[in-house]
Design a protein around this motif. Structure first.
Motif, PDB file in Angstrom:
ATOM      1  N   GLY A   1     -33.492  66.209 -38.057  1.00 11.35           N
ATOM      2  CA  GLY A   1     -34.313  67.687 -37.870  1.00 11.35           C
ATOM      3  C   GLY A   1     -33.647  68.232 -36.534  1.00 11.35           C
ATOM      4  O   GLY A   1     -33.450  69.458 -36.334  1.00 11.35           O
ATOM      5  N   ASN A   2     -33.518  67.628 -35.469  1.00 13.37           N
ATOM      6  CA  ASN A   2     -32.846  68.184 -34.213  1.00 13.37           C
ATOM      7  C   ASN A   2     -31.645  68.605 -34.632  1.00 13.37           C
ATOM      8  O   ASN A   2     -31.238  69.570 -33.967  1.00 13.37           O
ATOM      9  CB  ASN A   2     -33.035  66.886 -33.058  1.00 13.37           C
ATOM     10  N   PHE A   3     -30.877  67.833 -35.317  1.00 13.60           N
ATOM     11  CA  PHE A   3     -29.418  68.421 -35.574  1.00 13.60           C
ATOM     12  C   PHE A   3     -29.211  69.424 -36.432  1.00 13.60           C
ATOM     13  O   PHE A   3     -28.480  70.485 -36.263  1.00 13.60           O
ATOM     14  CB  PHE A   3     -28.591  67.354 -36.369  1.00 13.60           C
ATOM     15  N   ARG A   4     -30.360  69.481 -37.550  1.00 20.80           N
ATOM     16  CA  ARG A   4     -30.458  70.813 -38.314  1.00 20.80           C
ATOM     17  C   ARG A   4     -30.979  72.009 -37.768  1.00 20.80           C
ATOM     18  O   ARG A   4     -30.116  72.958 -37.691  1.00 20.80           O
ATOM     19  CB  ARG A   4     -31.362  70.552 -39.438  1.00 20.80           C
ATOM     20  N   ALA A   5     -31.460  71.911 -36.748  1.00 16.81           N
ATOM     21  CA  ALA A   5     -32.087  72.868 -35.821  1.00 16.81           C
ATOM     22  C   ALA A   5     -30.947  73.375 -35.027  1.00 16.81           C
ATOM     23  O   ALA A   5     -30.723  74.616 -34.862  1.00 16.81           O
ATOM     24  CB  ALA A   5     -33.224  72.624 -34.904  1.00 16.81           C
TER      25      ALA A   5
ATOM     26  N   ALA B   1     -32.358  61.459 -30.257  1.00 16.58           N
ATOM     27  CA  ALA B   1     -31.814  62.105 -30.810  1.00 16.58           C
ATOM     28  C   ALA B   1     -32.726  62.392 -32.114  1.00 16.58           C
ATOM     29  O   ALA B   1     -32.509  63.584 -32.833  1.00 16.58           O
ATOM     30  CB  ALA B   1     -30.146  62.356 -31.030  1.00 16.58           C
ATOM     31  N   PHE B   2     -33.196  61.271 -32.682  1.00 20.22           N
ATOM     32  CA  PHE B   2     -33.681  61.619 -34.116  1.00 20.22           C
ATOM     33  C   PHE B   2     -35.351  61.713 -33.980  1.00 20.22           C
ATOM     34  O   PHE B   2     -36.178  61.512 -34.911  1.00 20.22           O
ATOM     35  CB  PHE B   2     -33.430  60.530 -34.782  1.00 20.22           C
TER      36      PHE B   2
ATOM     37  N   ALA C   1     -29.580  65.285 -29.202  1.00 19.36           N
ATOM     38  CA  ALA C   1     -28.888  65.569 -30.212  1.00 19.36           C
ATOM     39  C   ALA C   1     -27.530  66.069 -29.731  1.00 19.36           C
ATOM     40  O   ALA C   1     -26.216  65.682 -30.177  1.00 19.36           O
ATOM     41  CB  ALA C   1     -29.554  66.345 -31.257  1.00 19.36           C
ATOM     42  N   ILE C   2     -27.702  67.274 -28.665  1.00 20.32           N
ATOM     43  CA  ILE C   2     -26.402  67.441 -28.334  1.00 20.32           C
ATOM     44  C   ILE C   2     -25.555  66.451 -27.532  1.00 20.32           C
ATOM     45  O   ILE C   2     -24.312  66.494 -27.801  1.00 20.32           O
ATOM     46  CB  ILE C   2     -26.740  68.619 -27.128  1.00 20.32           C
TER      47      ILE C   2
ATOM     48  N   ILE D   1     -41.059  59.608 -27.158  1.00 20.16           N
ATOM     49  CA  ILE D   1     -41.181  59.761 -28.453  1.00 20.16           C
ATOM     50  C   ILE D   1     -42.319  59.791 -29.032  1.00 20.16           C
ATOM     51  O   ILE D   1     -43.119  58.743 -28.871  1.00 20.16           O
ATOM     52  CB  ILE D   1     -39.985  58.985 -29.122  1.00 20.16           C
ATOM     53  N   SER D   2     -42.915  60.881 -29.908  1.00 20.54           N
ATOM     54  CA  SER D   2     -44.119  60.806 -30.503  1.00 20.54           C
ATOM     55  C   SER D   2     -43.970  60.555 -32.079  1.00 20.54           C
ATOM     56  O   SER D   2     -45.095  60.407 -32.580  1.00 20.54           O
ATOM     57  CB  SER D   2     -44.777  62.015 -30.244  1.00 20.54           C
ATOM     58  N   GLY D   3     -42.620  60.693 -32.520  1.00 19.96           N
ATOM     59  CA  GLY D   3     -42.648  60.428 -34.112  1.00 19.96           C
ATOM     60  C   GLY D   3     -41.179  60.917 -34.240  1.00 19.96           C
ATOM     61  O   GLY D   3     -40.382  61.052 -33.188  1.00 19.96           O
ATOM     62  N   PHE D   4     -40.807  60.446 -35.481  1.00 17.40           N
ATOM     63  CA  PHE D   4     -39.157  60.624 -35.721  1.00 17.40           C
ATOM     64  C   PHE D   4     -39.323  61.715 -36.915  1.00 17.40           C
ATOM     65  O   PHE D   4     -39.676  61.985 -37.526  1.00 17.40           O
ATOM     66  CB  PHE D   4     -38.513  59.323 -36.370  1.00 17.40           C
ATOM     67  N   VAL D   5     -38.211  62.673 -36.578  1.00 13.98           N
ATOM     68  CA  VAL D   5     -37.800  63.772 -37.243  1.00 13.98           C
ATOM     69  C   VAL D   5     -36.538  63.595 -38.266  1.00 13.98           C
ATOM     70  O   VAL D   5     -35.796  64.710 -38.839  1.00 13.98           O
ATOM     71  CB  VAL D   5     -37.848  65.127 -36.472  1.00 13.98           C
ATOM     72  N   GLY D   6     -35.712  62.448 -38.241  1.00 13.05           N
ATOM     73  CA  GLY D   6     -34.741  62.293 -39.061  1.00 13.05           C
ATOM     74  C   GLY D   6     -33.529  63.250 -38.436  1.00 13.05           C
ATOM     75  O   GLY D   6     -33.362  63.112 -37.341  1.00 13.05           O
TER      76      GLY D   6
END
Lengths: 459, 297
Positions: free
Chosen positions: B59-63, B42-43, B272-273, B52-57
């Motif tokens: 980001g997914n939740f904000r989107a 989710a992060f 994230a969902i 997973i190719s990297g972390f977006v903090g």
């Protein structure tokens, strides 16, 4: 409780599939382990309980150890086939039997999956490192799978003579000059019409509307079918879009796809024409939102539609389920002044990179692609021939096949883009919104293009 | 250390751990690992295979937060759950009271009640999908030929009627569970309480309010909590009956999550969902359980 029940259902389903694959893992029966009532009391005490516990653990371990054996053996080909109709399983099972008899030491495991679930099931298997060796896919999916890096180029695996057998329009799965799938099914879409209700087959939209109006005068008959429910492909909008000279994307000078363009005049007019058929002219079935391609076909078979736009398989369905229905097939109508153009769809067999026994895979494909089984496949499932030699067979030289084959040179395939699932979903919502009159055709397609461009990272 | 600790265990305790071991291992593999992996995903930014190719903090939740469609589905999931659970609980209670009355054929009636719940959910959903079909379906055929509703809607073709029709299937399937649980609860109430209440002059309404409801309360509370979780997460009914359509108007969080993951291959936002669903239900369960136990104690 619900979770448990549905979980159990899934497990049962998986087990059935494993069993079909001939590699079921079975735990030893409880009775064989001495797990019988009364045993405990006969010997009594903790010692017996411990023995039983150890036996149970041993049984579990045996089961777990046996798991990797699935699909093992000398050489096996695990194949996933998308289901065209009910006879499908029989076709592949028969081929498997014959192939295994002719090639001792190689086994084929067939798993048949309905089309509507096929994409998602394959993705789940791929994500879980459980990809089959080969699978039938909609050619439009290949670019997505290729982006995942899981597909082997077919032209390195198979000899040139094998590839040369196919007719040109069928070789759709080329990405950057490499062929990633061998065609297994080819269809072009045409107009089916009831010859008792439509005297002259319409060539243009204008003639189509007139014919639909006329046919609608018959009691209990709707002029033409339009579906507004999501299906595995974006029918019928694509027929009207291509028949109006429209397209989904702007093509860049290098051949790649640019911005979404369904909201241009060609795209909007195509949708507007459909909306008018439904809401203004009222020549379609009234409940367009609940029908997909499948239920529209059912409506035609039940004698409630005078015209329907679909593929060559439907001829066989009419003969089977509505024998006495008088019908004929004509090329897909187009907007007056625009060139005639229909949709061409191929399905392909792809070989996954994870396939271990590529020799066995090649052997199986060569066996399956002999003229005999190919003709049988096309006949059984109502497909157009994909091989030059099969196309010459007398079976395809009939009035029924003529309009389909005649349209092939100008027919256009789906765009090959990795984001197609998303594009198609957004397009479906736009088309349905317009058909249900919740948005104008222009507003729905403007919104769709914004969403599609954003999803594809185009600003 | 471990050896010493192990040696302090009695033989029975050691056997207990040995027997628990496989179950724990399976739980770790089948529950803890997937849940943990989903939370991590989710992060993350993921490729089409969910790697997973990297972390977006966040980001997914904000989107998701910025997507009006997500909020629509989020609100709809609450409406779906609230409506479903309320109707199932009240109608289930009514049905249980009826089935608790002595009448001829009561056993048969009780058995018939279980049927919707005993049929596998996907099969019920498919049958209902056909029942609702406006051209071939039994429902509209019945409504028009009996004259009860001369022009019924094409149920699954329009957003509002599709939502109502899908909700009705969920209720139809879930109702027997409540009826049975409440019936069991009713049968556990000793007749003496009713007799005592009747001697005190309590009428039927008063007996229901003063005896039946208080005794049934724990059953109602636990039943509705379970139902909230099941209804919130009901995948098979909306997915099979409408596939979330028309225009995603019958999508709830769990079907939206499935589409995001396995149709669009956006595993980060889908996870994230999943996390949002998990946290929502966890928070609800904790608050609900606390309120319940506080009152009971």
């Amino acid at each position: 409780m619900k979770e448990t029940r549905s979980g159990a259902a899934e497990l049962t389903h998986d087990f059935v599939e494993l069993s079909e694959a001939g590699a079921a893992v079975r735990l030893p029966a409880a009775s064989a382990l001495g797990l019988r009532r009364g045993h405990e009391t006969e010997e009594g005490g903790e010692g017996m309980r411990r023995k039983v516990a150890l036996a149970a653990i041993a049984a579990l371990c045996t089961g777990l150890l046996a798991l990797p054996a699935r699909g093992g053996g000398a050489a096996s080909v695990r194949a996933v086939w998308m289901e065209y109709d009910a006879r499908y399983n029989t076709f592949w099972q028969q081929l498997k039997k014959e192939f295994e008899a002719a090639n001792p030491g190689i086994t084929v495991d067939n798993v048949v999956v309905p089309w509507n679930e096929g994409h998602d099931r394959l993705v789940t298997w791929i994500a879980g490192n459980q990809a089959p060796d080969i699978a039938i896919v909609g050619t439009r999916w290949i670019i997505e799978f290729n982006k995942m890096g899981v597909v082997q180029p077919a032209d390195t695996l198979l000899p040139k003579a094998f590839i040369d057998k196919f007719i040109q329009p069928a070789l759709e799965a080329r990405i950057n000059g490499r062929l990633y799938g061998v065609p297994v099914a080819l269809s072009a879409r045409s107009l089916y019409y009831r010859t008792d209700l439509v005297k002259t087959p319409p060539q243009t939209w204008q003639e189509l509307l007139a014919a639909a109006r006329e046919a609608s005068k018959s009691p209990g008959v709707y002029g033409i079918g339009v579906s507004g429910k999501k299906f595995a492909e974006l029918t019928e909008y694509v027929y009207y879009l291509y028949g109006n000279g429209g397209d989904f994307f702007v093509t860049n000078p290098d051949g790649s796809y640019g911005r979404c363009r369904v909201n241009d005049a060609a795209g909007v007019d195509a949708l507007r024409f459909m909306v008018d058929l439904v809401n203004k002219d009222k020549v379609t079935e009234p409940n367009v939102g609940e029908n997909d391609r499948g239920t529209l076909q059912d409506l035609f078979l039940a004698g409630k539609l005078a015209m329907i736009e679909t593929g060559p398989w439907f001829g066989g369905m009419i003969q089977e389920r509505a024998k006495t229905m008088p019908f004929a097939v004509a090329p897909m109508p187009h907007n007056q002044g625009k060139p005639q153009q229909t949709l061409l769809v191929t399905d392909s067999i792809i070989v996954f990179k994870s396939a271990k026994n590529t020799d066995a895979v090649v052997k199986f494909l060569e066996y399956a692609y002999r003229d005999g089984p190919r003709l049988e496949f096309d006949k059984d499932f109502g497909m157009l021939p994909t091989e030059k030699s099969v196309a010459r067979d007398a079976y395809f030289q009939t009035a029924f096949y003529k309009p389909f084959i005649q349209q092939l040179p100008t027919a256009k395939p789906w765009p090959l883009t990795a984001d197609w699932s998303k594009v198609e979903d957004v397009m479906w919502d736009a088309v349905t919104a317009a058909l249900l009159n919740t948005k104008s055709a222009k507003a729905a397609l403007d919104g769709a293009c914004r969403e599609i461009d954003a999803a594809r990272g185009i600003k | 250390m471990i050896a010493r600790a192990a040696s302090r265990l009695t033989a029975e305790e050691r056997l207990a751990y040995l027997l628990l071991g496989p179950a724990l291992l399976l739980m770790a593999a089948l529950i803890f690992y997937p849940v943990g992996a989903t939370i991590v995903t989710a992060f993350g930014a993921t490729d089409k295979l969910g790697r997973i190719s990297g972390f977006v903090g966040w980001g997914n939740f904000r989107a998701l937060g910025a997507d009006p469609a997500f909020w629509q589905i989020f609100r709809r999931t609450f409406l779906w759950t609230a409506l479903g659970v309320t109707v199932k609980t009240t109608a289930g209670l009514g049905l249980a009271l009826l089935l608790n009355l002595p009448f001829r054929g009561r056993k048969v009636a009780r058995m018939l009640t279980v049927i919707p719940w005993a049929i596998p959910y996907p099969i019920s959903a498919i049958v209902w999908q056909w029942t609702y079909n406006s051209q071939f379906g039994l429902l509209n055929q019945f409504l028009t030929t009996t004259g009860l509703w001369p022009h019924p809607p094409a149920w699954l073709a329009e957003p509002r009627s599709a939502f109502a029709a899908t909700m009705a299937v969920d209720i139809w399937i879930g109702l027997p569970f409540f009826a049975l649980v409440f019936l069991a609860g009713l049968q556990a109430i000793s007749p003496e309480y009713y007799e005592a209440a009747a001697i005190d002059g309590a009428g039927a309404g008063a007996r229901f309010a003063a005896v039946t409801l208080p005794f049934l309360r724990p059953v109602i509370v636990m039943g509705s909590l379970l139902s909230v979780i099941w209804t919130f997460n009901d995948f098979s009914v909306p997915y099979i009956v409408t596939k979330g359509g028309p225009m995603n108007t019958t999508d709830i969080l769990v079907t939206h999550m499935y589409k995001t993951a396995f149709q669009f291959l956006d595993f980060g936002p889908a996870s994230a969902i999943a996390v949002i669903t998990f946290v929502t239900l966890l928070a609800f369960s904790v608050v609900y359980a606390r309120l319940y136990f506080r009152e009971v104690v």
